[in-house]
Write a protein that holds these residues in place. Sequence first.
Motif, short mmCIF file in Angstrom:
data_model
loop_
_atom_site.label_atom_id
_atom_site.label_comp_id
_atom_site.label_asym_id
_atom_site.label_seq_id
_atom_site.Cartn_x
_atom_site.Cartn_y
_atom_site.Cartn_z
N PHE B 399 -3.74 49.19 -3.05
CA PHE B 399 -3.30 49.26 -1.65
C PHE B 399 -4.26 48.43 -0.82
N ASP B 480 4.12 51.40 0.94
CA ASP B 480 3.40 51.94 -0.21
C ASP B 480 1.88 51.86 -0.02
N HIS B 481 1.43 50.90 0.81
CA HIS B 481 -0.01 50.80 1.07
C HIS B 481 -0.55 52.10 1.67
N LYS B 484 -0.23 55.13 -0.94
CA LYS B 484 -1.24 55.08 -2.00
C LYS B 484 -2.64 55.35 -1.45
N GLU B 487 -3.07 59.04 -1.13
CA GLU B 487 -3.29 59.60 -2.47
C GLU B 487 -4.74 59.37 -2.92
N HIS B 488 -5.23 58.17 -2.64
CA HIS B 488 -6.60 57.83 -2.99
C HIS B 488 -7.60 58.71 -2.23
N LYS B 511 2.45 61.39 -3.51
CA LYS B 511 1.73 60.71 -2.45
C LYS B 511 2.41 60.90 -1.10
#
Lengths: 101, 591
Positions: B399, B480-481, B484, B487-488, B511
């Motif tokens: 990301f 999606d960046h 994600k 999620e990170h 996510k």
Amino acid sequence: MLTNMENTSAESPNRIDRRAAIKWMGAVVAAATVSDNLLGATKEPGAKAIAGAGKIIGTDPVLNKTYTTPQGMKDVGYVGNVPSVDFAGPTPEALKHLGLA
Amino acid sequence: MAIISEKDLQPIYDVIVVGSGAGGGQSAYTLTMNGVKVLMLEAGRNYDPVTETPMFQIPSQMPLRGMGTREKPFGFTDATVDGGWEVPNEPYTQASADPKTHFKWWRPRMLGGRTNHWGRISLRNGPYDFKPYSRDGLGFDWPISYEDVAPYYDKVEMLVGVYGSNEGLENTPDSPNGTLLPPPKARAGELFVKKHIAKHGLPVIPIHRAVLSTRQDHVNFPARLHPNNPKAQKIIAKAMQERAACFWATDCGRGCSIKANYQSTTVHLPPALATGNLDILCNAHAREVTVGADGKATGIIYIDKVTGQERAVKAKAVILAASSGETARIMLNSKSNRFPNGIANGSGLVGKYIMDTVGGRLGGTVPAFENLPVHNEEGAGTHVYIPWWLYKEASKLGFARGYHIEFGTGRRMPGMGTGGASPGYGKSYKEEVRQKYGSGIGFSGRGEMIPNENSFCELDPTTKDKWGIPVLRFHWKWSDHELKQAEHMEQTFHMIIETIGGKPGKMSKTKEEAIEAPGSIIHEVGGAIMGADKAKSVTNQWNQCWEVPNLLLNDGSAFCSNADKNPTLTIMALAWRASDHLVEEMRKGNL
């Protein structure tokens, strides 16, 4: 086990996450988010457990407010909410307790 | 001049400023200190933190023990005395029924706006943050660089008072010596985290917050803030002396009756009023910007919310700083023959590219914190944080962009729910509470969202508010960046909690579940982005609308990216810079 801290706030770790409250909105949630038997023990997804939380809390309103009173705060060893000239930071005893001394 | 009622309005002002928060407050301050006659319009009520802040009240003294409600989601003592996620009679709508696309719009209706309850986290954007497109090909570059804004960051930090330290870290700018106030000491749990996560390469450093850890340097700062302007120096020197240093108690989010933290209402507006150049009209809800035959802005039509009547006021220039959503709404509602799609909207970009901050969180309990020897850990909100530390790893993460981490520990004021509900009574219960109180830890990630085509607002074709003004309809989609990244964040928090021997809370299953709802971080920016090309942006680098040069957008609406750094400090720095430029242009007769 009595505290499930998964909704703990960075700003006020002993209280509900204010932004978590937004997610579900309302008083019931505030109490439920820190209670194991409503969230953690049920192993249900947060929102699902919350849906039924009102009834449980409704039967148990007194206990959750115990520590919001001067007596409760004293009992638990809360010594903040008093003005001071400087922020003293952790005491030597506290640092020692954490292996930081 | 002062806080006025309608009958005291002047026939014409130099500048009308719509909004009284960080952007409006800073604009009014800079302009009035330079002798410009300003009318400020605020849609909400007057509010005075000195007399209205509940400083030391504990939850047992509050309705519902201070808990959040629909009307007061941040709790009873939150400084937001009017407005919130929902404002009676002022709806907004969502384009889709899918909750994942819904944007939650926070709208304080009070003097000072969001500056009354914000977290006071005051991080500078770094050099990378102004040129994100050049670095990874996503989003937009700003038409300005860090060097253009740095002198204004310096000034804002001196004016509002920011504690923090210089650490020399990548894309995390230092301030000139003597600009920042000393940071408060780290709490025990914060030092514990710092020690144990160093091996993973995560730095724990003092955060920057707009709170006076000591009193301001009222002898030297005034001349640095206002060179060659003795009147302004005198006024701000006096205003600085009227602010007390923090006494390390009470929640900043309630407001601050001793003026130790920054609120527009205690820091920007009193000196601006003291110049004699500012009129403030509350309960005046701006509906549209009026336009003259020459295409320039001529003033504002507003609704007097007390009487419901429509009024017009005139000025030589107009600054919108109504919050990015409300600024876009006013512009879209300002339709004329010349601007059929809304004022200064020839590009069609008004309302486009709205952003919030990416939020993620995880809490846990830490056995090492149990039975910590009793001491006062209250302090002033957040003391330390973890800046983004993976600039060098960007290509491996999956990301773009990064986030910083805010976290909280300590024996802080108990609230409803402290102690849980089970077993709930008896000696063993009380002993367990004593043991575990203060053992919680909470992590929040605050990350950069990349502007995208699918996140925007427009006028709802049918829904109107109580006064008949078309309302905003929101569209939202994370890329999606962002997903994600959230999620990170969660994975990082989990790793930290395990590293310090704690028990993490439950992780999200997806996510989409990990990311906070759009708008919930209340870092709404964009909607009228600035740029170097007038076909692809709404304003130039001076926050001036390309098509209407005497119309400025001095809130977050002109942001063309939203770095992980909380936006308020940058809003103020850009508002100061734009207002300086406006003064110069007025002097030259260019408007």
